[in-house]
Design an enzyme around this catalytic site. Structure first.
Site, short mmCIF file in Angstrom:
data_model
loop_
_atom_site.label_atom_id
_atom_site.label_comp_id
_atom_site.label_asym_id
_atom_site.label_seq_id
_atom_site.Cartn_x
_atom_site.Cartn_y
_atom_site.Cartn_z
N ASN A 189 -29.19 27.76 90.21
CA ASN A 189 -27.64 26.12 89.78
C ASN A 189 -26.80 26.09 90.76
O ASN A 189 -27.84 26.61 92.66
CB ASN A 189 -26.77 27.18 88.52
CG ASN A 189 -26.94 27.39 87.22
OD1 ASN A 189 -27.29 26.29 87.38
ND2 ASN A 189 -27.28 28.16 86.58
N ASP A 208 -21.88 28.11 87.81
CA ASP A 208 -23.04 27.57 87.30
C ASP A 208 -23.35 26.39 87.95
O ASP A 208 -23.80 26.32 89.31
CB ASP A 208 -22.66 27.19 86.20
CG ASP A 208 -23.63 26.67 84.76
OD1 ASP A 208 -24.33 25.82 85.31
OD2 ASP A 208 -23.92 27.52 83.69
N ARG A 240 -38.42 26.19 82.43
CA ARG A 240 -38.40 24.69 81.90
C ARG A 240 -37.25 24.33 83.29
O ARG A 240 -37.78 25.77 84.25
CB ARG A 240 -36.99 25.37 80.85
CG ARG A 240 -36.38 25.61 81.41
CD ARG A 240 -35.40 25.83 79.98
NE ARG A 240 -33.60 26.70 79.98
CZ ARG A 240 -32.94 26.13 80.80
NH1 ARG A 240 -32.48 25.21 81.65
NH2 ARG A 240 -31.56 26.93 80.00
N GLU A 267 -25.19 20.41 79.51
CA GLU A 267 -25.88 20.34 80.89
C GLU A 267 -25.71 19.37 81.94
O GLU A 267 -25.78 18.07 80.83
CB GLU A 267 -27.48 21.44 81.21
CG GLU A 267 -26.79 22.79 82.25
CD GLU A 267 -26.51 22.84 83.47
OE1 GLU A 267 -25.96 21.48 84.38
OE2 GLU A 267 -26.62 23.74 84.03
N ASN A 284 -33.64 23.16 85.56
CA ASN A 284 -32.71 23.58 84.87
C ASN A 284 -31.46 23.26 85.69
O ASN A 284 -31.75 21.98 85.68
CB ASN A 284 -32.72 25.36 85.23
CG ASN A 284 -31.07 26.25 84.76
OD1 ASN A 284 -30.54 25.37 83.63
ND2 ASN A 284 -29.82 25.94 85.41
#
Length: 296
Positions: free
Chosen positions: A150, A201, A103, A18, A105
């Site tokens: 995202n 995404d 967390r 990522e 992203n």
């Protein structure tokens, strides 16, 4: 479906690659493996054969430039300034310190120098995620109740922001103050992908304002026009592309991270390049991701 030139830039497999970034001064690309707490550094010089891998003490999800000597890393417990030469980390500000099960992203820096960063549950629990706007050390929550934020990206003039909750499948746009990156209105539907293969995404915007997205689970990249039409689809040789960024001296290729999260042994065998990092010739000129303004 249209195939363009695709090469495996780096053969190391990422559990969940990522957050890529490109440094034109050194012709170097950076990306992370969220679930394995690794940071990758790789020159685009053809003589380079493999990436340098840096172990991290945090679960980082995004790399952004600050200046020639420092990066901003978005991580599970906060935002960190990383000194490139030494690897030293300094906490800039916490991020959801009251939610240890979350967390960071997807994230992108707005042309104003502010960061938009998404959070999510570590097991993708519904509704635990948010998107924040970070200017210097000032952290403002923009949107909540998300599952997998995202697709954060911005129009070339900074007047429009894009984002998606992958679990929902609707790419949204919102009018922004170009000087701050803060919303000026409510989000609207830009493209509805709630029905179809894979999920939207990460995203990057090219010089003409097309929004390029990785479609996780569908082995492709899509390009959407500023008016909300899907205008191109490019196949890639991995099932789970995660996030693109423009790279190369001419900013005419997309570095695309990928991952094998959730794939069993049979699925990995059927996807031989799973987790590897790609370089894709898309035939357009992109934009360099802005640097984060540390002193905003």
């Amino acid at each position: 479906m249209t195939d363009r030139s695709v090469v495996i830039l780096d053969g190391t497999r990422c559990h969940l690659g990522e957050g890529p970034s490109y440094d034109p001064a050194t012709d170097t690309v950076w990306w992370v493996d969220i679930l394995e707490s690794r940071l990758f550094e790789r020159s685009l010089d053809p003589a380079t054969t493999s990436a340098r891998i840096h172990a991290l003490p945090v679960m980082a999800s995004d790399v952004a430039a600050i200046d020639a000597g420092r990066h901003l890393l978005s991580a599970d417990d906060g935002l960190y300034v990383r000194t490139i030469a030494t690897g030293d980390l300094s906490l800039l500000c916490p991020l959801e310190a009251d939610k240890p099960g979350n967390r960071s992203n997807d994230g992108r820096v707005h042309p104003s120098g502010a960061l938009w960063i998404g959070t999510m549950g570590r097991n993708a629990e519904p509704g635990r995620g948010c998107i924040y706007h970070v200017a210097g050390r000032r952290n403002t929550r923009l949107y909540g109740g998300l599952t997998t934020p995202n697709g954060i990206a911005f129009s070339p003039d900074g007047a429009t922001g894009y984002f998606v909750d992958t679990a929902e499948g609707i790419l949204r746009r919102v009018a922004l103050d170009p000087g701050t990156g803060l919303p000026r209105g409510e989000p609207e539907t830009h493209y509805d992908h709630s029905v179809g293969d894979g999920g939207i995404d990460g995203a990057a915007v090219d010089a003409d304002g097309l929004i390029w997205t990785a479609r996780f689970g569908a082995s492709c990249l899509d390009a959407y026009s500023p008016s909300g039409e899907r205008v191109r689809t490019i196949t890639v040789p991995v099932r789970q592309p995660t996030c693109p960024t423009f790279a190369g001296r001419s900013l005419d290729r997309l570095l695309v991270t990928t991952g094998y999260e959730g794939l069993d042994e049979a699925a990995r065998a059927a996807d031989p390049d799973h987790g590897r990092t790609l370089l894709v010739d898309v035939g357009v000129r992109g934009l360099l991701e802005p640097a984060f303004h540390l002193d905003a």
